[in-house]
Design a protein around this motif. Structure first.
Motif, PDB file in Angstrom:
ATOM      1  N   ALA A  13       0.813  -1.212   0.000  1.00  0.00           N
ATOM      2  CA  ALA A  13       0.000   0.000   0.000  1.00  0.00           C
ATOM      3  C   ALA A  13       0.850   1.268   0.000  1.00  0.00           C
ATOM      4  CB  ALA A  13      -0.933   0.004   1.215  1.00  0.00           C
ATOM      5  N   ARG A  14       2.078   1.192   0.496  1.00  0.00           N
ATOM      6  CA  ARG A  14       2.917   2.379   0.594  1.00  0.00           C
ATOM      7  C   ARG A  14       3.835   2.564  -0.613  1.00  0.00           C
ATOM      8  NH1 ARG A  14       5.728   2.883   6.395  1.00  0.00           N
ATOM      9  NH2 ARG A  14       6.394   4.833   5.387  1.00  0.00           N
ATOM     10  N   VAL A  15       4.246   1.463  -1.248  1.00  0.00           N
ATOM     11  CA  VAL A  15       5.160   1.547  -2.388  1.00  0.00           C
ATOM     12  C   VAL A  15       4.354   1.680  -3.675  1.00  0.00           C
ATOM     13  CG1 VAL A  15       6.931   0.309  -3.689  1.00  0.00           C
ATOM     14  CG2 VAL A  15       6.930   0.226  -1.193  1.00  0.00           C
ATOM     15  N   ALA A  22      15.742   1.383  -6.827  1.00  0.00           N
ATOM     16  CA  ALA A  22      15.849   2.098  -5.554  1.00  0.00           C
ATOM     17  C   ALA A  22      14.496   2.697  -5.199  1.00  0.00           C
ATOM     18  CB  ALA A  22      16.906   3.206  -5.632  1.00  0.00           C
ATOM     19  N   GLY A  23      14.344   3.022  -3.936  1.00  0.00           N
ATOM     20  CA  GLY A  23      13.116   3.677  -3.499  1.00  0.00           C
ATOM     21  C   GLY A  23      13.177   4.022  -2.030  1.00  0.00           C
ATOM     22  N   PHE A  24      12.244   4.861  -1.605  1.00  0.00           N
ATOM     23  CA  PHE A  24      12.131   5.183  -0.184  1.00  0.00           C
ATOM     24  C   PHE A  24      10.706   5.588   0.127  1.00  0.00           C
ATOM     25  CE2 PHE A  24      12.795   9.423  -1.935  1.00  0.00           C
ATOM     26  CZ  PHE A  24      11.961  10.220  -1.160  1.00  0.00           C
ATOM     27  N   SER A  25      10.362   5.513   1.393  1.00  0.00           N
ATOM     28  CA  SER A  25       9.045   5.938   1.860  1.00  0.00           C
ATOM     29  C   SER A  25       9.224   6.718   3.152  1.00  0.00           C
ATOM     30  CB  SER A  25       8.138   4.723   2.099  1.00  0.00           C
ATOM     31  OG  SER A  25       6.843   5.126   2.499  1.00  0.00           O
ATOM     32  N   SER A  56       6.179   8.340  -1.050  1.00  0.00           N
ATOM     33  CA  SER A  56       6.963   7.194  -1.488  1.00  0.00           C
ATOM     34  C   SER A  56       7.354   7.365  -2.951  1.00  0.00           C
ATOM     35  CB  SER A  56       6.178   5.884  -1.327  1.00  0.00           C
ATOM     36  OG  SER A  56       5.829   5.660   0.024  1.00  0.00           O
ATOM     37  N   THR A  57       8.511   6.817  -3.270  1.00  0.00           N
ATOM     38  CA  THR A  57       8.957   6.823  -4.657  1.00  0.00           C
ATOM     39  C   THR A  57       9.754   5.562  -4.917  1.00  0.00           C
ATOM     40  OG1 THR A  57      10.145   8.100  -6.347  1.00  0.00           O
ATOM     41  CG2 THR A  57      11.085   8.078  -4.136  1.00  0.00           C
ATOM     42  N   ALA A  58       9.750   5.122  -6.162  1.00  0.00           N
ATOM     43  CA  ALA A  58      10.507   3.945  -6.566  1.00  0.00           C
ATOM     44  C   ALA A  58      10.954   4.141  -8.008  1.00  0.00           C
ATOM     45  CB  ALA A  58       9.673   2.672  -6.432  1.00  0.00           C
ATOM     46  N   GLY A  59      12.213   3.845  -8.283  1.00  0.00           N
ATOM     47  CA  GLY A  59      12.750   4.028  -9.623  1.00  0.00           C
ATOM     48  C   GLY A  59      13.533   2.824 -10.089  1.00  0.00           C
ATOM     49  N   GLU A  60      13.754   2.781 -11.388  1.00  0.00           N
ATOM     50  CA  GLU A  60      14.464   1.655 -11.986  1.00  0.00           C
ATOM     51  C   GLU A  60      15.239   2.131 -13.208  1.00  0.00           C
ATOM     52  OE1 GLU A  60      13.436  -2.689 -14.069  1.00  0.00           O
ATOM     53  OE2 GLU A  60      11.914  -1.601 -12.908  1.00  0.00           O
ATOM     54  N   LEU A  61      16.423   1.575 -13.386  1.00  0.00           N
ATOM     55  CA  LEU A  61      17.251   1.844 -14.560  1.00  0.00           C
ATOM     56  C   LEU A  61      17.919   0.538 -14.951  1.00  0.00           C
ATOM     57  CD1 LEU A  61      19.632   4.814 -15.194  1.00  0.00           C
ATOM     58  CD2 LEU A  61      20.508   2.472 -15.416  1.00  0.00           C
ATOM     59  N   HIS A  62      17.784   0.148 -16.211  1.00  0.00           N
ATOM     60  CA  HIS A  62      18.441  -1.084 -16.632  1.00  0.00           C
ATOM     61  C   HIS A  62      18.838  -1.030 -18.110  1.00  0.00           C
ATOM     62  CE1 HIS A  62      15.014  -2.737 -18.915  1.00  0.00           C
ATOM     63  NE2 HIS A  62      14.222  -2.476 -17.885  1.00  0.00           N
ATOM     64  N   THR A  63      19.738  -1.908 -18.476  1.00  0.00           N
ATOM     65  CA  THR A  63      20.165  -2.053 -19.858  1.00  0.00           C
ATOM     66  C   THR A  63      18.950  -2.326 -20.742  1.00  0.00           C
ATOM     67  OG1 THR A  63      22.232  -3.019 -19.069  1.00  0.00           O
ATOM     68  CG2 THR A  63      21.682  -3.332 -21.397  1.00  0.00           C
ATOM     69  N   HIS A  84      14.674   3.614 -18.169  1.00  0.00           N
ATOM     70  CA  HIS A  84      14.629   4.178 -16.815  1.00  0.00           C
ATOM     71  C   HIS A  84      13.286   4.855 -16.586  1.00  0.00           C
ATOM     72  CE1 HIS A  84      15.643   8.266 -18.387  1.00  0.00           C
ATOM     73  NE2 HIS A  84      16.494   7.619 -19.171  1.00  0.00           N
ATOM     74  N   THR A  85      12.828   4.754 -15.353  1.00  0.00           N
ATOM     75  CA  THR A  85      11.520   5.304 -15.001  1.00  0.00           C
ATOM     76  C   THR A  85      11.485   5.617 -13.512  1.00  0.00           C
ATOM     77  OG1 THR A  85       9.119   4.897 -15.132  1.00  0.00           O
ATOM     78  CG2 THR A  85      10.501   3.045 -14.506  1.00  0.00           C
ATOM     79  N   LEU A  86      10.575   6.494 -13.118  1.00  0.00           N
ATOM     80  CA  LEU A  86      10.415   6.883 -11.722  1.00  0.00           C
ATOM     81  C   LEU A  86       8.926   6.970 -11.414  1.00  0.00           C
ATOM     82  CD1 LEU A  86      11.884   7.851  -9.106  1.00  0.00           C
ATOM     83  CD2 LEU A  86      11.514  10.188  -9.924  1.00  0.00           C
ATOM     84  N   ASP A  87       8.511   6.307 -10.350  1.00  0.00           N
ATOM     85  CA  ASP A  87       7.116   6.314  -9.921  1.00  0.00           C
ATOM     86  C   ASP A  87       7.016   6.958  -8.544  1.00  0.00           C
ATOM     87  OD1 ASP A  87       6.797   4.758 -12.212  1.00  0.00           O
ATOM     88  OD2 ASP A  87       6.838   2.875 -11.093  1.00  0.00           O
ATOM     89  N   ILE A  88       5.914   7.635  -8.286  1.00  0.00           N
ATOM     90  CA  ILE A  88       5.714   8.258  -6.975  1.00  0.00           C
ATOM     91  C   ILE A  88       4.308   7.951  -6.461  1.00  0.00           C
ATOM     92  CG2 ILE A  88       7.303  10.146  -7.455  1.00  0.00           C
ATOM     93  CD1 ILE A  88       4.767  11.968  -7.686  1.00  0.00           C
ATOM     94  N   ARG A  89       4.175   8.048  -5.157  1.00  0.00           N
ATOM     95  CA  ARG A  89       2.870   7.902  -4.506  1.00  0.00           C
ATOM     96  C   ARG A  89       2.832   8.842  -3.305  1.00  0.00           C
ATOM     97  NH1 ARG A  89      -1.363   4.032  -3.704  1.00  0.00           N
ATOM     98  NH2 ARG A  89      -2.216   4.156  -1.590  1.00  0.00           N
ATOM     99  N   VAL A  90       1.759   9.612  -3.208  1.00  0.00           N
ATOM    100  CA  VAL A  90       1.539  10.519  -2.076  1.00  0.00           C
ATOM    101  C   VAL A  90       0.153  10.234  -1.520  1.00  0.00           C
ATOM    102  CG1 VAL A  90       1.397  12.900  -1.299  1.00  0.00           C
ATOM    103  CG2 VAL A  90       2.980  12.288  -3.140  1.00  0.00           C
ATOM    104  N   SER A  91       0.064  10.057  -0.212  1.00  0.00           N
ATOM    105  CA  SER A  91      -1.238   9.777   0.395  1.00  0.00           C
ATOM    106  C   SER A  91      -1.373  10.535   1.710  1.00  0.00           C
ATOM    107  CB  SER A  91      -1.411   8.279   0.643  1.00  0.00           C
ATOM    108  OG  SER A  91      -0.492   7.806   1.611  1.00  0.00           O
ATOM    109  N   ARG A  92      -2.627  10.757   2.083  1.00  0.00           N
ATOM    110  CA  ARG A  92      -2.911  11.409   3.358  1.00  0.00           C
ATOM    111  C   ARG A  92      -4.084  10.731   4.022  1.00  0.00           C
ATOM    112  NH1 ARG A  92      -5.196  14.994   6.728  1.00  0.00           N
ATOM    113  NH2 ARG A  92      -3.903  16.635   7.676  1.00  0.00           N
ATOM    114  N   ASP A  93      -3.950  10.488   5.326  1.00  0.00           N
ATOM    115  CA  ASP A  93      -5.008   9.858   6.111  1.00  0.00           C
ATOM    116  C   ASP A  93      -5.843  10.917   6.825  1.00  0.00           C
ATOM    117  OD1 ASP A  93      -4.035   7.364   5.379  1.00  0.00           O
ATOM    118  OD2 ASP A  93      -2.706   7.247   7.126  1.00  0.00           O
TER     119      ASP A  93
END
Length: 773
Positions: free
Chosen positions: A143-145, A649-652, A661-668, A705-714
């Motif tokens: 749910a967070r990533v 890579a990513g962090f929350s 939260s964000t998650a990214g990827e880079l590959h050949t 390469h790509t970057l995804d983000i997620r922002v949420s509020r309770d």
């Protein structure tokens, strides 16, 4: 030398001293885990993880009633822990700050397996000390990533062991095909568990809100998992925390409702109902009605009943339906499809005594598929397709676990399934010159098949686990599988497996895994649409895996793996050489057969992570090197999903009621095949072209390469809690090339070949809300 006999008495003296303390009820200063084990020895069922109840946690205050279940809060609260009601008669130890459950642990970030879980008694430490590497992914993590289409299984895309272009919910595990992953839900095997399964499989048929956790194996898994040779995705259902709880969720992709509750406050069982509707048809109508109408739904019913202190029965029903009308005007494609899955299974779990338990699953599966389409690509190909597929399976599976002592245990089981299928397929295909001269094409191809294969699958396994030393555990297993419907001569497979866990110290675990794995062609996987009307022999693969896990200070984990997979008896597969993103792949002129003698996959994976989903902040960083090749008689060819270097890579970060939260990827870039035209000057002054035979996967696409983000509020509302979120896939709208689309242009009597790049997903936003009450 005389001192050795005296030293040998030391462990016995320590043991006697410890027992005396226990008998005297002196718990202060001893490990919290020992205190909880003592309660389990008294018949309580407390589940906890060594990631939560670590060995350095001590009992700070002596309980009034030493060892009593009523005083457990006195022991847990000083360490920020508490008890939560779990499924059935269990209790779960969790961090007090967590609001989402009911996980049996607070797992680490993706890529680190759930540490040992202690259940029922201290003997079960051995049962849950997995010798193979398994990654535990819980619901809060998913749910967070960021995960496209809010699909929980896509959380595995963040692991270094997977490869995915970002569109499909399927992924390649350490070089394998996407159909090499075993899907289990509550102990039952799911066949074809995807919506839009012939159109990139963008979602599973299991509502993600109903999934509690995923046990994910990327290789060298135990003998109890069979008939898929690359990975295991074992999904477990959520268990309610209160008499009735409901969740309503709406987003760009889905509208869903989940309701679940307890029977007699959990003493008699629980129930769950989940329904989901895909919203892609509504989005398509609003954005571009010419695209079509991809409409799908799924429904899940679950009920469990506890019959006495040792028996639990659960009944489950899963239904899904897809109705698709899709069109790609620029490519001259249009397709209609209707899919329906009806799955029922009954699960009976019995604890015969404190050492022996069994699990029995009775199941039925029925899958109906209808598909038709038309392709008209000017001056290249004209084709039509009409297909009907029916599949039915009736099965029984039983697993036994015998924990003889704290030094060895035994697992064994069997399965039997009767299956029948019906195929009706008709297609016509006309390929224009010079495209009819490449990739084994013919000017005209007509296929007409009517097949009704029937038969059975059988399987049996045995696993033994020994604790040879305090830090050394060995797991050996043997599996046997057979299929009676196959036309291949070799229709039985034997698969030995061996794994070793050596706990170097309290912070470091070393795992070694080796095994033989087989994968039979299922009775519903006959490749009729590509002109193959017989079954291939079962495929084989050998896994060798070395895994090292080490925990640094400050909650930082290092996970290092080396692997080699050797595929043999590889069955033929069909791919599209230039464009994999097509509605009707079997009708395209670039469809060709790959028939290797064997294949090899080798790689190294490093993952560093800090924190877990139950914490305010966590992050991960990984690198993977891999080489994945098909081996033919005269050469080796990179598989189409080979990516040599991969960074993820990513962090929350959770701040008050916000979560970022964000998650990214880079590959050949993945390998690609291109057409090379040669111009021809005609006698009338016009020009045309001929084509050189394409060299499969000889070139590479540019870096992905790509970057995804997620922002949420309770929000706290009058009734329950509300979460509002925004998620964006491919945030900066990167054009990640996947394919080349070819067309023919005419001018003044001359013709020329035009190639245009096609890309993976563009920027895809989603906004949603989840109301829990």
């Amino acid at each position: 030398m005389r001192c050795l006999p005296r030293i040998a008495w030391l462990p016995l003296l320590v043991c006697c001293f410890t027992n005396c303390l226990a008998e005297a009820g002196l718990w202060q200063g001893r490990q919290v885990s020992e205190f909880l084990d003592s309660l389990n020895d008294q018949g309580h069922r407390i589940i906890f993880s060594s990631a939560v109840v670590t060995d350095d946690l001590k009992v700070l205050t002596e309980p009034d009633d030493a060892g009593s279940f009523t005083d457990v809060a006195v022991v847990l609260q000083p360490h920020g822990l508490d008890l939560q009601k779990g499924p059935g008669s269990t209790w779960l130890v969790r961090r007090a700050e967590r609001e989402v459950g009911p996980e049996a642990a607070s797992p680490e970030i993706a890529g680190t397996p759930l540490p040992e879980i202690i259940v029922t008694s201290s003997l079960h430490r051995l049962e849950y000390a997995e010798t193979g590497a398994v990654t535990y992914l819980d619901r809060e993590l998913s749910a967070r990533v960021p995960a496209a289409a809010e699909e929980a299984v896509r959380i595995t895309d963040r692991l270094p062991s997977t490869a995915n272009g970002g569109l499909s919910a399927r992924n390649h595990v350490r070089g394998g095909e996407t159909n090499e992953v075993l899907f289990l839900l509550d102990g039952h095997r799911l066949y074809e568990p995807f919506h839009l399964k012939d159109f990139q499989s963008i979602a599973t048929i299991v509502n993600s809100n109903a999934i509690d956790a995923i046990d994910y194996y990327a290789g060298a898994y135990p003998a109890r998992f069979g008939d898929r040779m690359s990975g295991v995705m074992n999904l477990s259902l959520r268990a309610p925390e209160k008499p009735v709880q409901t969740e309503l969720a709406v987003s760009f992709f889905n509208t869903s409702i989940l309701s679940m509750g307890l029977l007699d406050d959990g003493g008699k069982g629980d129930w769950l109902f989940a329904a989901r509707r895909g919203n892609l048809d509504l989005i398509a109508d609003a954005v571009n009605p010419e695209i079509g109408s991809p409409d799908y739904q799924d429904y899940l019913l679950h009920g469990s009943w506890i019959n006495g202190p040792r028996t639990q029965i659960s009944a489950n029903f899963l239904y899904s339906n897809d109705k698709l009308i899709l069109a790609d005007i620029d490519r001259g494609e249009s397709a209609n499809a209707n899919y329906e899955n009806q799955i029922f299974w009954l699960n009976w779990r019995a604890d015969w005594n404190n050492k022996l338990r069994s699990e029995t699953v009775f199941s039925t599966s029925s899958i109906s598929s209808r598909r038709s389409g038309v392709l008209a690509l000017p001056q290249i190909v004209d084709a039509t397709l009409n297909e009907v597929r029916e599949f039915d399976a009736l099965g029984i599976k039983q697993d036994w676990t015998y924990v003889a002592s704290e030094n060895w245990m035994l697992r064994f089981g069997f399965l039997g399934r009767h299956q029948d299928s019906d195929y009706q397929f008709a297609s016509t295909m006309s390929v224009q010159s010079p495209f009819d001269q490449i990739l084994e094409n013919a000017p005209v191809a007509v296929r007409n098949f009517d097949q009704a294969p029937e038969g059975a699958q059988y399987g049996a396994y045995v696993e033994a686990r020994w604790k040879l030393r305090e830090r050394l555990i060995v797991d050996a297993g043997l599996r046997w599988d057979q299929q009676t419907y196959t036309t291949a001569k070799n229709d039985a497979q034997t698969s030995p497996r061996l794994s070793v866990l050596y706990r170097v110290n309290g912070r470091t675990d070393l795992r070694l895994g080796w095994g033989q794995f087989s994968q039979a062609q299922e009775i519903n996987e006959l490749q009729i649409s590509d002109g193959v009307d017989t079954f291939f022999a079962a495929q084989r693969a050998e896994h060798v895996v070395i895994n090292l896990k080490h925990r640094l200070g400050k909650d930082i984990d290092i996970d290092l793996s080396f692997y080699r997979k050797s595929f043999r008896a590889v069955r033929a597969r069909f791919e599209n050489a230039f464009n994999a993103l097509t509605l009707l792949p079997e009708l395209q002129f670039d469809r060709y057969r790959i028939d290797p003698q064997s294949a090899q996959a080798a790689g190294a994976e490093l993952m560093v992570s800090k924190g877990g989903s139950g914490q305010s902040n966590f992050w991960w960083l990984s690198y993977a090197w891999s080489d994945v090749r098909d081996e033919a008689v005269d050469r080796n060819i990179a598989r189409s999903w080979d990516q040599t270097h991969t960074f993820k890579a990513g962090f929350s970060w959770r701040w008050n009621n916000w979560d970022f939260s964000t998650a990214g990827e880079l590959h050949t870039g993945w390998p690609k095949t291109i057409l090379v035209p040669q111009s021809i000057n005609n006698a009338d002054g016009t020009t045309s072209f001929t084509l050189l035979p394409p060299e499969p996967n000889a070139l590479r696409n540019s870096v992905f390469h790509t970057l995804d983000i997620r922002v949420s509020r309770d929000f706290a509302v009058r009734r329950g809690d509300l979460t509002v979120f925004m998620e964006v896939s491919n945030l900066y709208d990167r054009d990640n090339p996947c394919c080349t689309e070819y067309s023919v242009a005419s001018s003044g009597g001359s013709v020329a070949l035009i190639g245009e790049q096609a890309n993976w997903l563009p920027l895809v936003p989603s906004i949603g809300v989840n109301w829990r009450f």
